[in-house]
Each structure stands twice: as C-alpha cells, then as structure tokens.
Scaffold this motif. Structure first.
Motif, PDB file in Angstrom:
ATOM      1  N   ILE A   3      27.881 -30.504 -44.958  1.00 12.98           N
ATOM      2  CA  ILE A   3      28.927 -30.023 -45.872  1.00 12.98           C
ATOM      3  C   ILE A   3      28.611 -30.615 -47.234  1.00 12.98           C
ATOM      4  N   PRO A   4      28.612 -29.821 -48.286  1.00 15.70           N
ATOM      5  CA  PRO A   4      28.202 -30.350 -49.598  1.00 15.70           C
ATOM      6  C   PRO A   4      28.969 -31.612 -49.978  1.00 15.70           C
ATOM      7  N   LEU A   5      28.242 -32.482 -50.647  1.00 17.91           N
ATOM      8  CA  LEU A   5      28.843 -33.754 -51.040  1.00 17.91           C
ATOM      9  C   LEU A   5      29.891 -33.532 -52.131  1.00 17.91           C
ATOM     10  N   GLU A   6      29.519 -32.729 -53.121  1.00 15.42           N
ATOM     11  CA  GLU A   6      30.448 -32.474 -54.226  1.00 15.42           C
ATOM     12  C   GLU A   6      31.153 -31.156 -53.970  1.00 15.42           C
ATOM     13  N   ARG A   7      32.468 -31.215 -53.955  1.00 17.41           N
ATOM     14  CA  ARG A   7      33.204 -29.987 -53.728  1.00 17.41           C
ATOM     15  C   ARG A   7      34.201 -29.785 -54.861  1.00 17.41           C
TER      16      ARG A   7
ATOM     17  N   ASP B  17      30.927 -16.383 -42.674  1.00 15.07           N
ATOM     18  CA  ASP B  17      29.804 -16.990 -43.397  1.00 15.07           C
ATOM     19  C   ASP B  17      30.268 -17.562 -44.730  1.00 15.07           C
ATOM     20  N   ASP B  18      29.410 -18.403 -45.285  1.00 18.83           N
ATOM     21  CA  ASP B  18      29.586 -18.784 -46.684  1.00 18.83           C
ATOM     22  C   ASP B  18      29.268 -17.572 -47.547  1.00 18.83           C
TER      23      ASP B  18
ATOM     24  N   TYR C 226      30.879 -20.782 -50.745  1.00 16.78           N
ATOM     25  CA  TYR C 226      30.028 -21.809 -50.119  1.00 16.78           C
ATOM     26  C   TYR C 226      30.308 -23.211 -50.616  1.00 16.78           C
ATOM     27  N   ASN C 227      30.851 -23.312 -51.833  1.00 15.78           N
ATOM     28  CA  ASN C 227      31.118 -24.649 -52.335  1.00 15.78           C
ATOM     29  C   ASN C 227      32.592 -24.829 -52.680  1.00 15.78           C
ATOM     30  N   GLN C 228      33.412 -23.994 -52.087  1.00 15.55           N
ATOM     31  CA  GLN C 228      34.863 -24.081 -52.278  1.00 15.55           C
ATOM     32  C   GLN C 228      35.263 -24.088 -53.745  1.00 15.55           C
TER      33      GLN C 228
ATOM     34  N   GLY D 216      28.531 -34.429 -47.501  1.00 17.13           N
ATOM     35  CA  GLY D 216      29.965 -34.707 -47.538  1.00 17.13           C
ATOM     36  C   GLY D 216      30.618 -34.568 -46.177  1.00 17.13           C
TER      37      GLY D 216
ATOM     38  N   GLN E 130      36.788 -37.153 -53.054  1.00 19.72           N
ATOM     39  CA  GLN E 130      37.521 -35.889 -53.194  1.00 19.72           C
ATOM     40  C   GLN E 130      39.022 -36.127 -53.284  1.00 19.72           C
TER      41      GLN E 130
ATOM     42  N   MET F 127      24.746 -19.537 -36.791  1.00 12.32           N
ATOM     43  CA  MET F 127      25.338 -19.043 -38.033  1.00 12.32           C
ATOM     44  C   MET F 127      24.777 -19.899 -39.159  1.00 12.32           C
ATOM     45  N   PRO F 128      23.763 -19.391 -39.845  1.00 10.75           N
ATOM     46  CA  PRO F 128      23.094 -20.199 -40.874  1.00 10.75           C
ATOM     47  C   PRO F 128      24.086 -20.781 -41.874  1.00 10.75           C
TER      48      PRO F 128
ATOM     49  N   THR G 206      39.037 -28.068 -47.487  1.00 14.43           N
ATOM     50  CA  THR G 206      37.734 -28.185 -46.834  1.00 14.43           C
ATOM     51  C   THR G 206      37.889 -28.074 -45.320  1.00 14.43           C
TER      52      THR G 206
ATOM     53  N   THR H  43      41.647 -31.009 -52.060  1.00 13.83           N
ATOM     54  CA  THR H  43      40.306 -30.481 -51.770  1.00 13.83           C
ATOM     55  C   THR H  43      39.945 -30.733 -50.316  1.00 13.83           C
ATOM     56  N   LEU H  44      40.297 -31.897 -49.835  1.00 12.49           N
ATOM     57  CA  LEU H  44      40.005 -32.212 -48.429  1.00 12.49           C
ATOM     58  C   LEU H  44      40.752 -31.265 -47.490  1.00 12.49           C
TER      59      LEU H  44
ATOM     60  N   ALA I 113      26.346 -22.797 -41.235  1.00 10.53           N
ATOM     61  CA  ALA I 113      27.618 -23.194 -40.625  1.00 10.53           C
ATOM     62  C   ALA I 113      27.393 -24.020 -39.362  1.00 10.53           C
ATOM     63  N   PHE I 114      26.720 -23.461 -38.391  1.00 10.46           N
ATOM     64  CA  PHE I 114      26.490 -24.210 -37.155  1.00 10.46           C
ATOM     65  C   PHE I 114      25.530 -23.446 -36.264  1.00 10.46           C
TER      66      PHE I 114
ATOM     67  N   HIS J 185      34.462 -21.244 -40.568  1.00 15.03           N
ATOM     68  CA  HIS J 185      33.135 -21.014 -39.976  1.00 15.03           C
ATOM     69  C   HIS J 185      33.235 -21.038 -38.450  1.00 15.03           C
TER      70      HIS J 185
ATOM     71  N   GLU K   5      35.933 -25.139 -43.182  1.00 13.59           N
ATOM     72  CA  GLU K   5      35.020 -25.425 -42.065  1.00 13.59           C
ATOM     73  C   GLU K   5      35.527 -24.815 -40.756  1.00 13.59           C
TER      74      GLU K   5
END
Lengths: 637, 297
Positions: free
Chosen positions: B293-297, A595-596, A606-608, A560, A574, B226-227, A582, A578-579, B229-230, A589, A586
């Motif tokens: 970044i995950p596709l589905e959020r 961290d997630d 980690y997946n919001q 994504g 999305q 940072m696993p 997001t 949500t965007l 993340a980047f 981070h 990000e």
C-alpha cells in the motif's frame, strides 16, 4: 307538417341542408324502407323508383321483401337520397304524429323531383320513437344517437390523448351531426396532443361528419415549436421542433374546411411540445451515473437494490405533467415505477424487482396511442453486496514504539459515511471494531523489537504478521484489517553483493517496483539504492554499490501497508480520516474485486487522491494493465 | 418485556437501519427470549424495511452468541431465531423475505434448513425468486423437486443459473454434470478466476458429487491474481465453497488458515465427511499474497 315541407320555388323544391340524409348503413336503410311495407301505394312507388334506378322492370322484384332490400341497397350505395325534415325530430314529442307517414313520392337525386313529404328517420315504431324523443327532450337520451356515439368516441379518444384538458377543439359553429351538404363542423383526429421535442412526426387528419361531401382543408400555425407539412390536405404531418412549449397547449393549429358553395368552417387544435428529463434525485437511495456527459441524460444509468426502491428526478418542460405519461420499465419483473401526480417536477419512485443482477429500461411514455417514449434511462437492479469488515487496532505492549497514535479511533463509526458513498453501487460495509468497547488489541508481534512490524516480503509477511493473524480470532468470514503504528518491509539478499555490482538478487520470487529509495544493509554498512529494472528476483540498480553486502542482508522497501490477510495498514504520518478511507479502499480490492483506477474522483483511485468517492457504472480506466472497469457490474453479488 | 427490543423496533420504524453489534437484547449470554418475542411479532407484520432490519438484528443476535463463533465459525443455529426467519420472515415477498432467505441460506446448516422444508418450498411456490431457488437448493428440499423442475423449464427461468442450481441440488444429474464440467474445463485451462466461479457454483449446489469435486481441489496451486491488489490462493475458494455447506465447521474458514497445518485440518474434515483422499503434495503455502500500500497517501 307544413313547417317541414320544402319550399317550392319555380318548380324546384328547396330543402334545408339538414333535411337531406345521404348516408345510410345497410341495417338502418333496411329498417327505414321496411316501414313502408304495409302501404300499398308506397310500395308501388318504390317499385317504380327501383326499376328506374336499376333499369329493371317492376316485375323484376318478385316480392315486397326483395323490393325493400333493393331500395335499401340503393340508399346504402348513395344512388338515392332521402329528404328528411329533420326539424321535426327536434320538436316536442307531442307534436309528432302517431306514425311516421311514408313518403308519397320517393326522393330523388334531382331537385326537380323532390318528395312531397319526408319520412321520419330510421324507425317505423312511432311509439318507440316518441318515447325516445321524450327521453331526449328530458335530457336522458340523445336526439341523434348515432351522432352522439360519434361524439362520444371522439371525446374518449380526446381524453386519452390529452388527459389534462378535454376541450382542445374550438368549433366555429355548433356541431350538428345530421346529414348536411354544408356542414357546420367536421372531425379532427389528433392522435396525440402532447408532442416530444425533436420527436417523431405526428399525423392529424380532418374528416367530414357522416353524410357530408368532402371539402378541402388547410392547416396553419404561427408556432415556431412545430412544423406542418402537407398542410393543404386532409392529413397534416406535425413535426415538433427542438424547443418545448412555453405553456400547456400553447401551440395552436388552425384548420379551415372549405367547400364550394359553403362557408368555411374553422377549428383549432392546441398542442403541447414537451420535454422529459431524468436526472439524479436528491432523495436517491442508491446510485446514479451520468456517464460523464451531464448534457446528455439519455446515457445515464440508475441502480437500485433488489426488492427495494430509489427515486429518480423527473422534470417535464413545456406544460405537460406527470399524469400525461406512463412511466414503465420494459421488463416489469426488473423494475416498476409508481405513477406520479400531476406536477411537472417530481421524484419518481422506482421499485426494484427480485433479480440478483439485471437491467432494463425505464421509459416515460406519453399517454397516446403511439405511447412514444419521451425519455429513457437504463435501470440496474442489484442484490446489495454486504461486506463484513472487522478492524483491529493492534499494538505490542512489550515494545513502547508500537503504541498507536490513534488508539481511540473508532473505525466502525465511519461506516455510515462510507456507506453513503458505497450505496452508489448497492454496497454496504458493516464495520465492527475487533475488540470489545473499541479497545486496542495487545499482540506480541514485534519479535525483533524494532518498534515496527517487520514484514518479510518474500514470505508474504512472515512471523510478525502471523502473530497478528493468530491473535485476531473468531472473525468468521469477515474481511480483517489490522491497524499498526509502524511497518518496515524487507527483502533479503539471496547472494552476496560486492562493491561495484549493479545487480542484486533477493529471496522473493518477485520484486515490487518503486520510485522510492531502498536501504540495503543496516547501520554503518547501509547504503541507499534505487531500482532501475526488475527481472524476477533480480534487481538492476541505478548506480553501482559502494559497499559489500553479505547474503541475507536486508533490503528495506518503503510501504504504507500490505494487502495481505489481515490487511495491514500502518498509521505512519497519515491523518485519521485518510486511514479510515484507506481501510475502505483496501477492502474494496478484497471484497468487491475492484481494481485501482486512474480517476482521482473515484473511491478506488490508486493513491486515494479522492475528491468524490462514488463507485461508477461508467467505465474507469485501470491504473495497471490497461483497459477499463465498470465498477457496478464488476462487484460480485 | 424488553425495552431495548422495543427501542430497536421504534428506531427501525423511524427509518433507521440496524447497525451491528446488537446490544441490550441478550440475557445470560444468549438472545433474550422477551426481546426475540417482540422482534418476532413485528417481523410478521412490519413494513419491508422494518422487517429487513429486524432480520439483520436477529441474525446478529444469533451469530454473536453461537458457541462456535469464538472458534471462527459464522453460523446461525439458534432454534427460535431460525424458526422466526423461516416463518415470519418468509410471509411476505419483500425486503424482509430477501434478507431472511439470504441469512438462512448462508448461515444455517442444511440439517437445520431441512426442518423448514415445507415453508421454504411454499415460499418458492408462492413467489419464485433466485434467492428462493438457492435456498431450496441449500435445504435439499426434495419435496420441491417436481415444482423446481417444472418452473426451471419455464421461459422465465430456463436461463437463470439459480434455477439450474436448484435442479442440480435436488437430483438432476445432467444439470450437475454440466456444472462439474465447467470446473473441470477451468482447471484444465489453469484459469483461476473461472475455477473460482465454478467452485462457488458447485458449493451452491452442495450435492455429494459437487462437494467431492470441490474438496478434491483443496490442493490446487491455482491462484486468483488482481494486479496491484492481491494474489489469492484458490484453496481459499475451495474452503469458501465448502463452508457454505458446513458453516458449523471452523476448520473450513479461511480466516483460520495461518499455516499449512490449518489446511491439513480442513483436508481431514473433507476426508472424513466426503471421503476425499489427497495424494499430490500441497502447493507452497499461500492464503493472500499482498501488494504494498503506498506510503504516501
């Protein structure tokens, strides 16, 4: 004068209780005895008294001064007492003699040898004494200054201990502080009248007024909010129980002073059992973390911005008030509290000091000598982390499919909403839209014309991302975010793969694991594959290949976005909200080094999957690699 | 008279924060003098929160209009705004002063700051704070050295890093040596995070030896990972530590690094300004290696 004489009954003198003075300090005793120095007869009697008392001959005392000193010592030690017709002191000054007549016979400890007359107290300067008594009668000065001093001392202490009310002791009889074998009063020393629920025990004591022989004491209460131990001694231990008082001074201790031959003297002490609780204030300006234990406020943490302030909710149960406590930080260089008013529920203003990152403990200390802490909370002071973020909405006018779904979205306008959450960790995002007037930015990035940004994973983006990088200029040190319509991410085979192969190798140094299906090849030659294992650039598939693939064929990975520079976020399907979140996640981070984590109620899940976006002090478990993260403390300041 | 400046002040007095970008306070592409006057007057007398917001507004006006901004620099060089921050901005130890110090420290050049050396020293003397130590360090305010040495030795400050940084910046070689050793140790241990922190501290010191030590690592292959993340090239940390000292040098800004040639431009600056030479080959090009970044959020 007759009115001051003791009653003579069958050869015994009977004195009024208040007419006996048994307590002397050395100074007043010396002054008193010196008053007789000019009276030869008195001095003669004193010599006799002193020699009897000490067993010495009269001649032992070579001088009058030595004699006076000796008699004063006898008074001070209690070896002899003086009968003083105290009532005379309370008569109007015009009834006083010009000079206090010395006793014609020295007082003795036996009633069979009483004085025929009594001297006035402490001072041989009748004029001065008369003046003092006039002043007392006029209300300007105490009749008994020593007693008044004692009372004042007790009153001052009482005020410090129970500031909201100054009459906790209810005497059964008026206090008369002069010497008296059957006193009408006694002194209760209660160091604190506001006790902490389940707090430390407090000792209270009863003592006699000066010159009064010791009695015995009994302390009783019907209150279930306190427990008394050693209740039949002069010093009782009061232990507050687990529940606060129903109202101020609702807990009553009755103290009974008993002595043989004397009527009981009864007094009461009123106590308040109080509980102070800190909690998050609706007016808080920065963070509050209850450590996931809402029932236990003592492990809570509050934070504020350096040199700024926040508010902390304070609730005092039991009838005590804010003015009964000092709200103080252990280190006043880190924080200070503004003294509250006299209410039981209020927002306490907490001012942060200048440290960039530091902490201390705020305590609610009762205004008593013990300064017992009724509640405490850890206070963190941080320099505000200001993150400059710029969001560019990028499309490629040469490829229609790159047109943004949310071309008019105002990402900068999300800053207040975001900051309302980020302030929990003393963080602020300044979000700006890259293009003037929130326009979209036209960048010719879709070099392969596939209506998407083709992201070469092995090259950390590749040419199409570089095109955007170059286009977003003049951004200083801001964190850059690029919103795009579509994204396709690719690995490429580094070696040909044959039908039946279970492993493939790609050009990237590492492969990101995923549970989603990948597409190997394009068009009719494409097939779906799934990852079973990854070792460096080698992927083991869950099933054998059904088609042959040449070196350089693409392996499409579903993403994504990418946390590159700029951070690349695709609109996909999305929602705009949500965007927007997001973007913030990000940047969290990138700029906050967070961290997630697994907590779905956290901004950095980690997946919001958020329901609450707070950043936490209470450690959160990390999504990757195990361990936990304290988000407030992790953020670089 | 600038109505917009008055509006800003009124909004700040109502409790509103400044939200960039500044609007309506420019004339001819530069901060409007009348607006600056109004803001400067209020800066001298306003409440702490108002002063903080005015600082933010003035800083935004100055940054936005600097000729280097389009080139990717983030620098504050507007003389009147700098003067207001250093004078009215520092008059009271409050939020406004903290904001003014932070902006001066991060956005002004050392030569510009040195013009206000006496004011900066006085601010430190009047109300010592970490920010004040760092600002004096950035300005290389030599006249503050004796005071800094004395204060940094006191019980309150002897363990505070900002005080040590100020000492090192003003010539305490032994203190600077200790910071240089931290960087060397982190590098020897190939600890990217530790080296990143150490380079950041050397940047705050900004003395010639520290600057050279930073610049010499512009070809470091180390990264901060940072696993999930980047993975960030530590070369960017080198640039960040340098640009703190040279905010008017666009070549040092990480956002301007797109290819290896951009790193080379930064190296040229270091060679010319700091006398550093680079003999080892550069590592494979990297700024940020992203995670999906995950596709589905």
């Amino acid at each position: 004068m007759n009115s001051t004489r003791p009653a003579l009954i069958q050869g015994y003198y009977f004195f009024q209780r208040e007419e006996m003075r048994t307590h002397w300090d050395s100074e007043s005793a010396l002054r008193y005895v010196s008053a007789f120095k000019d009276d030869p007869e008195a001095m003669k009697n004193l010599r006799l008294l002193a020699s009897q008392g000490s067993g010495n001959k009269v001649s032992t005392f070579a001088s009058d001064d030595q004699l006076i000193e000796r008699v004063a010592q006898m008074l001070t030690s209690g070896q002899i007492v003086v009968a003083i017709p105290n009532r005379r002191l309370r008569r109007p000054p015009n009834l006083l003699p010009d000079r206090a007549p010395p006793p014609q016979q020295a007082p003795a400890s036996k009633p069979s040898e009483p004085p025929e007359d009594s001297p006035t107290l402490t001072n041989n300067d009748a004029a001065a004494q008369a003046e003092a008594l006039k002043a007392a009668a006029a209300g300007r000065k105490a009749f008994c200054e020593e007693c008044e001093r004692l009372k004042e001392g007790a009153s001052a202490k009482k005020q410090a201990n129970a500031p909201a009310k100054d009459t906790p002791e209810k005497s059964a009889a008026p206090v008369d502080a002069d010497a008296n074998p059957c006193p009408a009063d006694f002194v209760i020393n209660a160091p604190c009248r506001i006790l902490k629920v389940s707090g430390g025990a407090v000792q209270m004591s009863a003592t006699e007024l000066p010159g009064v022989a010791a009695g015995t004491y009994a302390w009783t209460t019907t209150s279930a909010k306190i427990r008394l131990t050693n209740a039949n001694t002069s010093t009782v231990t009061v232990t507050p129980q687990a529940n606060p008082s129903a109202s101020r001074e609702a807990e009553i201790i009755t103290v009974t002073r008993s002595a043989a031959g004397c009527p009981d003297v009864v007094k009461t002490v009123n106590l308040t059992v109080a509980k102070v609780t800190f909690s998050a204030s609706a007016a808080q300006r920065f963070g509050y973390d209850n450590f996931d234990t809402p029932a236990d406020p003592l492990d809570d943490h509050i934070c504020t911005k350096k040199s700024d302030h926040t508010f902390l909710a304070v609730v005092i149960a039991g009838g005590a008030l804010g003015t009964d406590f000092d709200f103080v930080c252990d280190d006043p260089a880190i924080c200070t509290a503004v003294a509250p008013g006299g209410t039981a529920s209020f927002d306490l203003r907490l001012d942060g000091g200048p440290p960039t990152s530091d902490h201390t403990t705020l305590r609610a200390k009762v205004k008593c000598p013990s300064a017992e802490s009724f509640a405490h909370i850890d206070v963190r002071v941080y320099k505000e982390k200001v993150v400059e973020v710029v969001v560019a909405k990028v499309y490629d006018s040469t490829v229609a499919g790159t047109t943004l779904s949310f071309a008019t979205a105002d990402y900068a306008s999300h800053a207040p909403t975001a900051n309302a959450k980020l302030k929990e960790a003393v963080v602020k995002f300044n979000i700006t839209n890259y293009a003037a007037a929130n326009a979209t930015t036209d960048v010719h990035y879709d070099l392969d014309g596939n209506a998407a940004l083709s992201f070469d994973i092995g090259r950390d983006g590749g040419a199409e991302l570089d095109a955007i990088k170059r286009a977003i200029t003049g951004t200083g040190t801001k964190v850059r975010v690029a919103m795009i319509r579509n994204l396709r991410s690719f690995y490429y085979l580094s070696a040909a793969a044959a039908i039946g192969d279970r492993t493939i190798t790609v050009t990237a140094g590492r492969v990101f694991d995923t549970r989603t299906t990948l597409i190997l090849g394009t068009g009719a030659a494409a097939e779906n594959v799934n990852i079973a294992r990854i070792a460096g650039s080698t992927i083991t598939l869950t099933a054998a290949l059904t088609k042959a693939h040449a070196r350089g064929v693409s392996l499409e990975y579903m993403a994504g976005g990418w946390s590159t520079d700029p951070i690349l976020i695709t609109e996909g399907s999305q929602s705009l909200l949500t965007l927007k979140w997001t973007v913030l996640h990000e940047v969290g981070h990138r700029a906050l080094a967070l961290d997630d984590i697994n907590d779905q109620t956290d901004f950095m899940h980690y997946n919001q999957g958020w329901t609450d976006y707070r950043l936490r002090y209470c450690p959160r478990s990390k999504y990757r690699g195990g361990g936990t993260e304290n988000q407030w403390e992790t953020i670089p300041r | 008279m600038s109505q917009k400046a008055l509006d800003y002040v009124a909004a700040f007095q109502r409790g509103e924060d400044f939200t960039p970008p500044a609007t309506g306070v420019f004339a001819g592409g530069q901060p409007d003098g009348a607006a600056v006057d109004i803001l400067g007057k209020e800066l001298a007398v306003g409440s702490p929160s108002v002063r903080e917001s005015i600082v933010a507004l003035l800083v935004d006006m100055g940054r936005r209009t600097d000729p280097l901004t389009p080139k990717g620099a983030d620098v504050l060089r507007h003389p009147r705004i700098l003067g207001l921050l250093a004078e009215a901005g520092l008059v009271k130890p409050d939020l406004g002063r903290e904001a003014a110090m932070d902006a001066l420290r991060k956005l002004a050049t050392q030569p510009d700051l040195s013009r206000f050396e006496n004011l900066l020293r006085k601010a430190l003397e009047d109300t010592p704070s970490e920010e004040a130590f760092l600002l004096v360090a950035k300005a290389k305010a030599r006249s503050a050295r004796a005071f800094v040495d004395r204060l940094a030795g006191s019980a309150q400050w002897q363990n505070v890093e900002a005080a040590k940084i100020a000492r090192a910046a003003l010539g305490a070689k032994d203190v600077e040596d200790a910071f240089l050793a931290l960087a060397a140790n982190a590098e020897a241990a190939r600890d990217g995070k530790a080296l990143g922190r150490a380079l950041g501290t050397l940047g705050l010191i900004g003395a010639p030896r520290s600057l050279r030590a930073i610049a010499e690592r512009l070809r470091t292959p180390l990264t901060i990972h940072m696993p999930g993340a980047f993975e960030k090239s530590l070369r960017l940390n080198v640039l960040e530590a340098l640009l703190y000292n040279f905010p008017d040098e666009p070549a040092l800004y990480p956002n301007n690094i797109v290819t290896e040639a951009d790193y080379t431009a930064a190296e040229r600056f270091c060679a010319k300004t700091l006398g550093v030479t680079y003999r080892n080959p550069p590592p494979p090009f990297l700024t940020y290696r992203g995670y999906p970044i995950p596709l589905e959020r």
